[in-house]
Enzyme design. Structure first.
Site, short mmCIF file in Angstrom:
data_model
loop_
_atom_site.label_atom_id
_atom_site.label_comp_id
_atom_site.label_asym_id
_atom_site.label_seq_id
_atom_site.Cartn_x
_atom_site.Cartn_y
_atom_site.Cartn_z
N HIS A 86 0.91 -1.18 0.10
CA HIS A 86 -0.05 0.12 -0.05
C HIS A 86 1.12 1.08 0.03
O HIS A 86 1.95 1.36 0.51
CB HIS A 86 -1.13 0.17 1.33
CG HIS A 86 -1.99 1.08 1.10
ND1 HIS A 86 -1.90 2.22 1.54
CD2 HIS A 86 -3.40 0.92 0.90
CE1 HIS A 86 -2.72 3.05 1.22
NE2 HIS A 86 -3.74 2.24 1.12
N GLU A 158 -3.22 2.68 -7.28
CA GLU A 158 -3.67 3.53 -6.48
C GLU A 158 -2.64 4.95 -6.56
O GLU A 158 -1.63 4.84 -6.10
CB GLU A 158 -3.72 3.01 -4.96
CG GLU A 158 -2.40 2.43 -4.55
CD GLU A 158 -2.53 2.24 -2.98
OE1 GLU A 158 -3.45 2.64 -2.33
OE2 GLU A 158 -1.39 1.88 -2.47
N GLY A 164 -6.71 9.94 -0.31
CA GLY A 164 -7.35 10.59 0.95
C GLY A 164 -7.22 12.18 0.81
O GLY A 164 -7.25 12.94 1.79
N SER A 204 -9.57 7.74 -3.41
CA SER A 204 -10.89 8.78 -3.38
C SER A 204 -11.99 8.17 -4.31
O SER A 204 -12.53 8.82 -4.69
CB SER A 204 -10.41 10.06 -3.69
OG SER A 204 -9.43 10.65 -2.72
N GLY A 225 -10.94 3.25 0.39
CA GLY A 225 -10.41 3.87 1.62
C GLY A 225 -11.29 4.25 2.49
O GLY A 225 -12.27 3.81 3.25
N GLY A 226 -11.17 5.78 2.69
CA GLY A 226 -12.32 6.37 3.35
C GLY A 226 -13.93 5.93 3.45
O GLY A 226 -14.48 6.10 4.46
#
Length: 247
Positions: A86, A158, A164, A204, A225-226
Site C-alpha cells: 500500500h 492507487e 485521501g 478517493s 479507503g475512507g
C-alpha cells in the site's frame, strides 16, 4: 488506523446485512486493522462472497520481530487475502520494491491472495514518470513470479496523489494506466493471463464516481479507503460495481 473494536464490529454487521439484502455477483473483501480481524471474521464467517484480508504481513514466517505479524498468525484468525505495498507502507514506512517482492513470495507460499498495490506520486506524475514508475513496480514486485503464482495475484493501482486527498483520477486517466498495466502483463506472461488478472483502482473512490470508474474496460473493482468507513457509502459503491459488471 480508524475505529474501535465495537465500531468495527458494527460496521462489518451493517455491510453483511446490506450485502445479504442486495445480492450481488461482486466479491467483497474487508481489511480491518489487526486487533479487529478475529471479530470481523466472526461476523462474516460462512459468507462465501465476503473475505477477510489483512493490511500487511511480515515476510518472515516467524522470529524475533516485535510488533510484526506473520502469515501463520493471519491465517489462524481467518484471513484469506493480504494487502501488500500500500502506498502508505511504501511512502511512510519505507518499504522497498525488493522487500515487497519478498512479502509477495511469503503470501503466495502460505496460500494467501495478495492484493499488490502500485502507483505514482504527484511529483512523478507531473514529471511524466507515471508509466516508468508503474513498470518498475510491476517488474520488481511481480514479474519475477511464475505463471501459476501470478494468476493468484490481484493488482491495485492507487495513484498516491489521489489517496485521501479528495482528488481522484478521471475515468480516462485511470483507464489509461489500467490499460498500460494489462499490456505489460500480456507482454510478460500472455494475453490470456492479462485478461484474467483482476486490476482494482484505489484513490478517493466514492459513491459519486464509482460507477464511472468501474465502467471502464480495464478496471475490475476498487480498493476503497475512507468511503469504506461508512456502511451506506461502501454499500453504494458495491451497488455501482454490481451495475458495472452485470452490464
Amino acid at each position: 488506523m480508524y475505529l474501535t473494536l465495537p465500531e468495527a464490529r458494527e460496521l462489518a454487521l451493517q455491510i453483511v446485512t446490506g450485502v445479504m439484502n442486495q445480492p450481488s455477483p461482486v466479491s467483497v473483501i474487508l481489511a480491518p486493522s489487526f486487533p479487529f480481524l478475529s471479530t470481523v471474521h466472526s461476523v462474516i464467517e460462512g459468507r462465501d462472497n465476503i473475505l477477510l484480508a489483512a493490511q500487511n504481513l511480515h515476510e518472515a514466517n516467524l522470529g524475533a520481530f516485535t510488533g510484526e505479524v506473520s502469515a501463520a498468525m493471519l491465517r489462524s484468525v481467518g484471513c484469506k487475502a493480504v494487502i501488500i505495498g500500500h502506498s502508505e507502507r511504501r511512502q511512510i514506512f519505507g518499504e522497498t520494491d525488493e522487500r515487497l517482492a519478498r512479502k509477495m513470495t511469503t503470501a503466495l507460499s502460505t496460500g494467501f491472495t495478495p492484493i499488490f498495490c502500485i502507483g505514482e506520486t504527484l511529483q512523478e506524475r507531473q514529471q511524466n514518470q507515471t508509466f516508468s514508475v508503474i513498470e518498475r513496480q510491476l517488474s520488481l514486485g511481480l514479474f519475477g513470479l511464475g505463471e501459476t503464482d501470478f494468476e493468484k495475484v490481484i493488482i491495485a493501482y492507487e495513484p498516491v496523489w489521489a489517496i485521501g486527498t479528495g482528488q481522484v483520477a478521471s475515468d480516462t486517466q485511470a483507464q489509461e494506466v489500467h490499460g498500460f498495466i494489462r499490456e505489460k502483463i500480456a507482454q510478460n506472461y500472455s494475453p490470456e493471463i492479462s485478461n484474467q488478472t483482476t486490476i482494482l483502482y484505489g484513490g478517493s473512490v466514492k459513491p459519486e464516481n464509482a460507477l464511472g470508474l468501474f465502467s471502464q474496460p480495464d478496471i475490475d473493482g476498487g480498493l476503497i479507503g475512507g468511503a469504506s468507513l461508512k456502511a451506506k457509502d461502501f454499500l453504494s459503491i458495491i451497488e455501482s460495481a454490481t451495475k458495472a459488471y452485470s452490464a
